[in-house]
Enzyme design. Structure first.
Site, PDB file in Angstrom:
ATOM      1  N   HIS A  54       0.847  -1.191   0.000  1.00 57.48           N
ATOM      2  CA  HIS A  54       0.000   0.000   0.000  1.00 57.48           C
ATOM      3  C   HIS A  54       0.885   1.245   0.000  1.00 57.48           C
ATOM      4  O   HIS A  54       2.112   1.175   0.121  1.00 57.48           O
ATOM      5  CB  HIS A  54      -0.922  -0.007   1.208  1.00 57.48           C
ATOM      6  CG  HIS A  54      -1.985  -1.056   1.148  1.00 57.48           C
ATOM      7  ND1 HIS A  54      -3.015  -1.135   2.057  1.00 57.48           N
ATOM      8  CD2 HIS A  54      -2.190  -2.077   0.268  1.00 57.48           C
ATOM      9  CE1 HIS A  54      -3.799  -2.157   1.754  1.00 57.48           C
ATOM     10  NE2 HIS A  54      -3.310  -2.749   0.675  1.00 57.48           N
ATOM     11  N   GLU A  56       1.448   3.723   2.121  1.00 61.03           N
ATOM     12  CA  GLU A  56       2.274   4.034   3.291  1.00 61.03           C
ATOM     13  C   GLU A  56       3.557   3.200   3.301  1.00 61.03           C
ATOM     14  O   GLU A  56       4.643   3.713   3.586  1.00 61.03           O
ATOM     15  CB  GLU A  56       1.477   3.794   4.578  1.00 61.03           C
ATOM     16  CG  GLU A  56       0.241   4.677   4.703  1.00 61.03           C
ATOM     17  CD  GLU A  56      -1.013   4.058   4.117  1.00 61.03           C
ATOM     18  OE1 GLU A  56      -2.115   4.381   4.597  1.00 61.03           O
ATOM     19  OE2 GLU A  56      -0.899   3.245   3.156  1.00 61.03           O
ATOM     20  N   CYS A  91      -1.529  -0.985   7.530  1.00 58.49           N
ATOM     21  CA  CYS A  91      -0.600   0.117   7.286  1.00 58.49           C
ATOM     22  C   CYS A  91      -0.371   0.946   8.546  1.00 58.49           C
ATOM     23  O   CYS A  91       0.713   1.504   8.738  1.00 58.49           O
ATOM     24  CB  CYS A  91      -1.131   1.009   6.170  1.00 58.49           C
ATOM     25  SG  CYS A  91      -1.097   0.230   4.553  1.00 58.49           S
ATOM     26  N   ALA A 171     -25.360   7.468 -33.853  1.00 61.49           N
ATOM     27  CA  ALA A 171     -25.058   6.629 -35.013  1.00 61.49           C
ATOM     28  C   ALA A 171     -26.043   6.948 -36.130  1.00 61.49           C
ATOM     29  O   ALA A 171     -27.087   7.566 -35.905  1.00 61.49           O
ATOM     30  CB  ALA A 171     -25.134   5.147 -34.648  1.00 61.49           C
ATOM     31  N   TRP A 179     -16.401   7.564 -37.413  1.00 60.86           N
ATOM     32  CA  TRP A 179     -16.225   8.049 -36.050  1.00 60.86           C
ATOM     33  C   TRP A 179     -16.955   9.362 -35.905  1.00 60.86           C
ATOM     34  O   TRP A 179     -16.795  10.243 -36.747  1.00 60.86           O
ATOM     35  CB  TRP A 179     -14.738   8.240 -35.706  1.00 60.86           C
ATOM     36  CG  TRP A 179     -13.975   6.969 -35.704  1.00 60.86           C
ATOM     37  CD1 TRP A 179     -13.121   6.528 -36.657  1.00 60.86           C
ATOM     38  CD2 TRP A 179     -13.961   5.977 -34.664  1.00 60.86           C
ATOM     39  NE1 TRP A 179     -12.565   5.318 -36.294  1.00 60.86           N
ATOM     40  CE2 TRP A 179     -13.073   4.968 -35.065  1.00 60.86           C
ATOM     41  CE3 TRP A 179     -14.604   5.819 -33.452  1.00 60.86           C
ATOM     42  CZ2 TRP A 179     -12.825   3.835 -34.288  1.00 60.86           C
ATOM     43  CZ3 TRP A 179     -14.350   4.703 -32.676  1.00 60.86           C
ATOM     44  CH2 TRP A 179     -13.476   3.732 -33.096  1.00 60.86           C
ATOM     45  N   THR A 205     -24.520  -3.650 -29.699  1.00 59.01           N
ATOM     46  CA  THR A 205     -23.303  -2.896 -30.004  1.00 59.01           C
ATOM     47  C   THR A 205     -22.228  -3.814 -30.562  1.00 59.01           C
ATOM     48  O   THR A 205     -21.513  -3.462 -31.515  1.00 59.01           O
ATOM     49  CB  THR A 205     -22.790  -2.185 -28.743  1.00 59.01           C
ATOM     50  OG1 THR A 205     -23.757  -1.220 -28.320  1.00 59.01           O
ATOM     51  CG2 THR A 205     -21.460  -1.487 -29.003  1.00 59.01           C
ATOM     52  N   LEU A 213     -13.279  -2.809 -26.926  1.00 59.22           N
ATOM     53  CA  LEU A 213     -13.599  -2.227 -25.627  1.00 59.22           C
ATOM     54  C   LEU A 213     -12.513  -2.470 -24.589  1.00 59.22           C
ATOM     55  O   LEU A 213     -12.786  -2.552 -23.390  1.00 59.22           O
ATOM     56  CB  LEU A 213     -14.950  -2.744 -25.108  1.00 59.22           C
ATOM     57  CG  LEU A 213     -16.190  -2.213 -25.838  1.00 59.22           C
ATOM     58  CD1 LEU A 213     -17.457  -2.717 -25.172  1.00 59.22           C
ATOM     59  CD2 LEU A 213     -16.193  -0.698 -25.899  1.00 59.22           C
ATOM     60  N   ARG A 216      -6.288   0.727 -24.956  1.00 60.00           N
ATOM     61  CA  ARG A 216      -5.095   0.637 -25.787  1.00 60.00           C
ATOM     62  C   ARG A 216      -4.566   1.989 -26.234  1.00 60.00           C
ATOM     63  O   ARG A 216      -3.429   2.087 -26.703  1.00 60.00           O
ATOM     64  CB  ARG A 216      -5.358  -0.243 -27.017  1.00 60.00           C
ATOM     65  CG  ARG A 216      -6.468   0.249 -27.909  1.00 60.00           C
ATOM     66  CD  ARG A 216      -6.863  -0.793 -28.969  1.00 60.00           C
ATOM     67  NE  ARG A 216      -7.924  -0.272 -29.831  1.00 60.00           N
ATOM     68  CZ  ARG A 216      -9.214  -0.291 -29.512  1.00 60.00           C
ATOM     69  NH1 ARG A 216      -9.600  -0.808 -28.360  1.00 60.00           N
ATOM     70  NH2 ARG A 216     -10.107   0.199 -30.350  1.00 60.00           N
ATOM     71  N   GLY A 278     -25.559   0.686 -26.722  1.00 61.19           N
ATOM     72  CA  GLY A 278     -26.493   1.312 -27.639  1.00 61.19           C
ATOM     73  C   GLY A 278     -27.663   1.937 -26.902  1.00 61.19           C
ATOM     74  O   GLY A 278     -27.748   1.887 -25.665  1.00 61.19           O
TER      75      GLY A 278
END
Length: 343
Positions: A54, A56, A91, A171, A179, A205, A213, A216, A278
């Site tokens: 963690h 700390e 911690c 759309a 796009w 979709t 999805l 990247r 969608g």
């Protein structure tokens, strides 16, 4: 003896905590800075991947690596130090053993296993304990809004993302949407995906766009779980959403009750759920009152006939329309990013 610059150190700790986005889930994003009485930074760190150190402990290790003795120092931390033994030791015990004299925490931990007990243990050990100002506490909560949601409501914080034209279309009538927004907005959308423990979409979709999805367009250590709601079993094994990197899950017939799904995801440790779907599934989330935040990218174009952001139930009158408040409106490339929350 001079006092450390606490506000500046809290800002540094919040910056460090943000470095744990895409890394620490399901644990909260926490940053820690250790200051000498004269204000020098002795060590700093943020929470690592689940099961690892963690914030700390990372700060204490950093101080040790620099050859600094932290006895009598002040620890600035963005969340109350934990007091329970989970995958790692408490911690607060590490801070006590190191000889820390003072702890300034941005906000108390909402986890029922902690919830003030960490601060109480520090005080019992003779450590001076303080909480930060309201603005810093709010910033710390915002950074961990999904963790607070899971601890307090038993379900993830739900963020519904959409890209729309000026006339509110997502759309063309046949479903084509690539796009609407520009490259900068798409990369920004990936940064919001990175925050999530899971990204959810519907079979419509997937069949229309065959999206991945995943994350990247921005660097990440951890890929969110990808979830497809497919009540009629239409998903192809070749769909890109099922391919690496990361894991994917298909929710089939009889298993897509949305409130129940959120409860199950919360039990699995999902802090933030990012919905990219969608109009039918988006409308279902909205009509059920399950959306905590709208993330909308609006492009400077007019589409005309096309698909809406959401298909919603008809209203008896305009006064019955749910109201939202703007959290932010920010230019991203040639587009605008809006974040809104229910009033």
């Amino acid at each position: 003896m001079p006092f450390p610059d606490i506000p500046a150190a809290l800002g540094q700790a919040l910056y460090l905590a943000a470095q744990a986005i895409g890394l620490s889930d399901p644990n909260p994003r926490v940053g820690c800075v250790i200051l000498a009485p004269d204000g020098r930074t002795l060590g700093a760190g943020h929470t690592q991947a689940a099961g690892q150190a963690h914030a700390e402990v990372m700060a204490l290790r950093d101080a040790a690596a620099r050859g600094h003795n932290v006895r009598g120092a002040t620890a600035i931390v963005t969340l109350e130090p934990c007091s329970h033994h989970g995958r790692t030791p408490p911690c607060c015990d590490a801070l006590i053993a190191a000889g820390i004299a003072r702890v300034v925490a941005a906000v108390e931990d909402p986890n029922p296993q902690v919830a003030g007990q960490g601060l109480a243990r520090l005080r019992a050990a003779g450590i001076q304990v303080e909480l930060a100002d309201a603005a810093t506490a709010e910033a710390a909560r915002e950074l961990n809004i999904g963790f607070f949601s899971r601890m307090q409501r038993g379900r993830p914080f739900v963020r519904l993302k959409s890209a729309v034209s000026l006339d509110g279309r997502t759309a063309l009538p046949d479903g084509r949407s690539q796009w609407i927004t520009g490259e900068a907005a798409r990369a920004d959308g990936h940064a919001w995906r990175r925050r999530a423990g899971a990204v959810l979409t519907g079979i419509g979709t997937v069949l229309a766009d065959d999206p991945r999805l995943d994350v990247r367009l921005v660097p990440t250590v951890r890929q969110p779980l990808r979830i497809v709601l497919d009540p009629q079993g239409r998903l192809s094994a070749a769909a890109r959403i099922l391919q690496p990197p990361g894991e994917a899950r298909v929710i089939g017939p009889g298993r897509a009750d949305l409130p129940d799904l959120l409860t199950r995801l919360g039990a699995e440790g999902i802090n933030e759920l990012h919905v990219e779907a969608g109009p039918v599934l988006s409308g279902a989330f909205l009509d059920a009152g399950l959306v905590d935040e709208l993330l909308v990218y609006q492009a400077p174009m007019l589409i005309g006939a096309g698909r809406p952001l959401a298909e919603l139930a008809a209203l008896p009158e305009l006064a019955a329309a749910p109201r939202w408040r703007f959290v932010e409106a920010t230019p991203v490339g040639a587009d605008l990013r809006f974040r809104l929350r229910p009033t």
